[in-house]
Design a protein around this motif. Structure first.
Motif, PDB file in Angstrom:
ATOM      1  N   TYR A  48       0.851  -1.189   0.000  1.00  0.00           N
ATOM      2  CA  TYR A  48       0.000   0.000   0.000  1.00  0.00           C
ATOM      3  C   TYR A  48       0.891   1.245   0.000  1.00  0.00           C
ATOM      4  N   LYS A  49       0.581   2.225  -0.908  1.00  0.00           N
ATOM      5  CA  LYS A  49       1.369   3.456  -0.971  1.00  0.00           C
ATOM      6  C   LYS A  49       0.485   4.607  -1.416  1.00  0.00           C
ATOM      7  N   VAL A  50       0.969   5.801  -1.200  1.00  0.00           N
ATOM      8  CA  VAL A  50       0.391   7.001  -1.804  1.00  0.00           C
ATOM      9  C   VAL A  50       1.400   7.467  -2.841  1.00  0.00           C
ATOM     10  N   VAL A  51       0.954   7.589  -4.100  1.00  0.00           N
ATOM     11  CA  VAL A  51       1.889   7.918  -5.187  1.00  0.00           C
ATOM     12  C   VAL A  51       1.392   9.149  -5.935  1.00  0.00           C
ATOM     13  N   LEU A  52       2.289   9.764  -6.674  1.00  0.00           N
ATOM     14  CA  LEU A  52       1.927  10.887  -7.521  1.00  0.00           C
ATOM     15  C   LEU A  52       1.097  10.387  -8.709  1.00  0.00           C
ATOM     16  N   ARG A  53       0.098  11.152  -9.086  1.00  0.00           N
ATOM     17  CA  ARG A  53      -0.741  10.750 -10.217  1.00  0.00           C
ATOM     18  C   ARG A  53       0.077  10.646 -11.497  1.00  0.00           C
ATOM     19  N   GLU A  54       1.099  11.471 -11.617  1.00  0.00           N
ATOM     20  CA  GLU A  54       1.912  11.448 -12.831  1.00  0.00           C
ATOM     21  C   GLU A  54       2.671  10.128 -12.995  1.00  0.00           C
ATOM     22  N   GLN A  55       2.714   9.317 -11.941  1.00  0.00           N
ATOM     23  CA  GLN A  55       3.370   8.003 -12.034  1.00  0.00           C
ATOM     24  C   GLN A  55       2.423   6.913 -12.569  1.00  0.00           C
ATOM     25  N   LEU A  56       1.130   7.261 -12.721  1.00  0.00           N
ATOM     26  CA  LEU A  56       0.137   6.271 -13.131  1.00  0.00           C
ATOM     27  C   LEU A  56      -0.071   6.285 -14.636  1.00  0.00           C
ATOM     28  N   HIS A  57      -0.227   5.102 -15.209  1.00  0.00           N
ATOM     29  CA  HIS A  57      -0.439   4.951 -16.648  1.00  0.00           C
ATOM     30  C   HIS A  57      -1.635   4.024 -16.887  1.00  0.00           C
ATOM     31  N   GLU A  58      -2.384   4.305 -17.940  1.00  0.00           N
ATOM     32  CA  GLU A  58      -3.550   3.480 -18.259  1.00  0.00           C
ATOM     33  C   GLU A  58      -3.132   2.070 -18.645  1.00  0.00           C
ATOM     34  N   PHE A  59      -4.031   1.123 -18.399  1.00  0.00           N
ATOM     35  CA  PHE A  59      -3.808  -0.259 -18.822  1.00  0.00           C
ATOM     36  C   PHE A  59      -3.819  -0.282 -20.352  1.00  0.00           C
ATOM     37  N   PRO A  60      -2.844  -0.952 -20.986  1.00  0.00           N
ATOM     38  CA  PRO A  60      -2.803  -0.982 -22.457  1.00  0.00           C
ATOM     39  C   PRO A  60      -4.110  -1.501 -23.057  1.00  0.00           C
ATOM     40  N   HIS A  61      -4.657  -0.758 -24.023  1.00  0.00           N
ATOM     41  CA  HIS A  61      -5.898  -1.136 -24.726  1.00  0.00           C
ATOM     42  C   HIS A  61      -7.066  -1.293 -23.750  1.00  0.00           C
ATOM     43  N   HIS A  62      -7.100  -0.451 -22.721  1.00  0.00           N
ATOM     44  CA  HIS A  62      -8.186  -0.504 -21.736  1.00  0.00           C
ATOM     45  C   HIS A  62      -9.525  -0.389 -22.466  1.00  0.00           C
TER      46      HIS A  62
END
Length: 370
Positions: A48-62
């Motif tokens: 469990y962590k709190v991360v920056l939104r800029e570190q998140l990427h969409e699932f490929p071909h979501h």
């Protein structure tokens, strides 16, 4: 089963030891207080962590659409007021950052709320197949899943399930790919509460050009123009070029095909004989399901019957009554020199005839016609 009490306010929680290395990994105070279930903190599989939104990427071909609609704005407002209470589910990326498995809408709402940090649960050591299946399954609870979303989600999950099956098959025996595909399809259908054949119909939609796929989504949204699922499956066998001029024709005429018409168009395509003129000619034919129909409110209809009837029985009674009225009207009109009577005139005439019949039985003089 009794509901669990999740009434916990963020200010009531102690965040001081969330990342403590020596705490029990199954007792993260933030996670267990809200969800009443264990979470591995800094464990080998889950963190469990709190991360920056800029570190998140969409699932490929979501495959699931993230739309800024009223529901999204409500979610944004909720996040502004309460924060993100349900962490996003992510996995590490080889290129850095994290890939979202579940929580694309929450991530978008956080962006709209101008929140730079979000809580996440990091699932480590997930294979691509496992992550894909988890991503598809996490969206099952959505209120409305469009046909296009089901189409690509089911295709992705079937491919992931097939990869898992091949990985676990160590016998070395040759397996018919069609047999494996059918088993995967049927298994997915069982999970989704539908037949394997229906799963195949949805997956087949992935062969449609985007404009035609939008028509199928419109059918689910009750918007116009629209095309039903089964005709769309037949049209999916057309080449992209044929689908393009088919769509142009549908848009021009404002007509979409029945299953029979779509099948006819498909056969011409398979014989390499389909032209836009053929499509126009077929779509201009009258469809059996284009006959006018009348819908009656069942509850309102029930007020006309003394006994309780099923919808089918009520329908039968209505036609039985109409047949009787038709015979009464014909009998009365024969005695008024072919004059056409309104329903009110007919009712008055029948009532007078019944009164006269009663008087004649009792020896009284019949009433005088005005």
């Amino acid at each position: 089963m009794a509901k669990k009490d999740f009434d916990v306010k963020p200010e009531d929680l102690d965040y001081s030891d969330v990342n403590a290395e020596k705490q029990n990994p199954a007792t993260n105070p933030f996670y267990t207080a809200i969800f009443n279930q264990p979470a591995d903190v800094d464990g080998s599989d889950t963190e469990y962590k709190v991360v920056l939104r800029e570190q998140l990427h969409e699932f490929p071909h979501h495959p699931f659409k993230v739309v800024v609609d009223d529901e999204m704005l409500d979610l944004r407002d909720s996040i502004i007021d309460n924060g993100i209470l349900l962490p996003l589910l992510v996995r590490p990326r080889q290129a850095g950052g994290y890939e979202i498995i579940s929580g694309h809408r929450r991530n978008k709402a956080a962006e709209l709320a101008k929140i730079s940090e979000v809580p996440v649960i990091i699932k480590k050591n997930l294979s691509d197949a496992e992550a894909t299946i988890m991503m598809v399954d996490s969206n099952k609870q959505r209120e409305l899943i469009l046909p296009s979303e089901r189409a690509f989600a089911y295709k992705m999950k079937m491919e992931a399930m097939s990869r898992q099956g091949r990985r676990s098959d160590l016998s070395g025996e040759l397996v018919d790919p069609r047999s494996t595909s059918d088993k995967t399809r049927d298994k997915l259908g069982l999970e989704e509460g539908m037949s394997g054949k229906q799963v195949s119909r949805y997956v087949r939609l992935t062969n449609l050009i985007p404009q035609l796929l939008d028509l199928v989504d419109n059918d689910a949204l009750k918007q116009s123009p629209s095309m039903a699922l089964k005709p769309a499956v037949e049209i999916s066998y057309l080449t992209p070029t044929e689908q393009k001029f088919f769509y142009d024709t549908v848009k021009e005429l404002g007509k979409t095909p029945s299953v029979q018409q779509a099948t006819q168009i498909k056969r011409l395509s398979q014989d390499s004989l389909l032209t836009q003129t053929d499509v126009i000619h077929i779509l201009m034919q009258a469809k059996p399901n284009q006959k006018e129909t009348v819908k009656v409110d069942y509850e309102r209809l029930g007020g006309y019957f003394k006994e309780s009837l099923t919808p089918k029985q009520a329908e039968a009674r209505v036609f039985e009554t109409l047949d009787g009225m038709k015979k009464i009207r014909a009998a009365v009109e024969r005695h008024v020199k072919g004059k056409t009577l309104t329903d009110e005139q007919l009712a008055n005439m029948v009532e007078k005839l019944l009164v006269d019949y009663g008087r004649s039985k009792s020896g009284q003089t019949p009433t005088q016609t005005k």
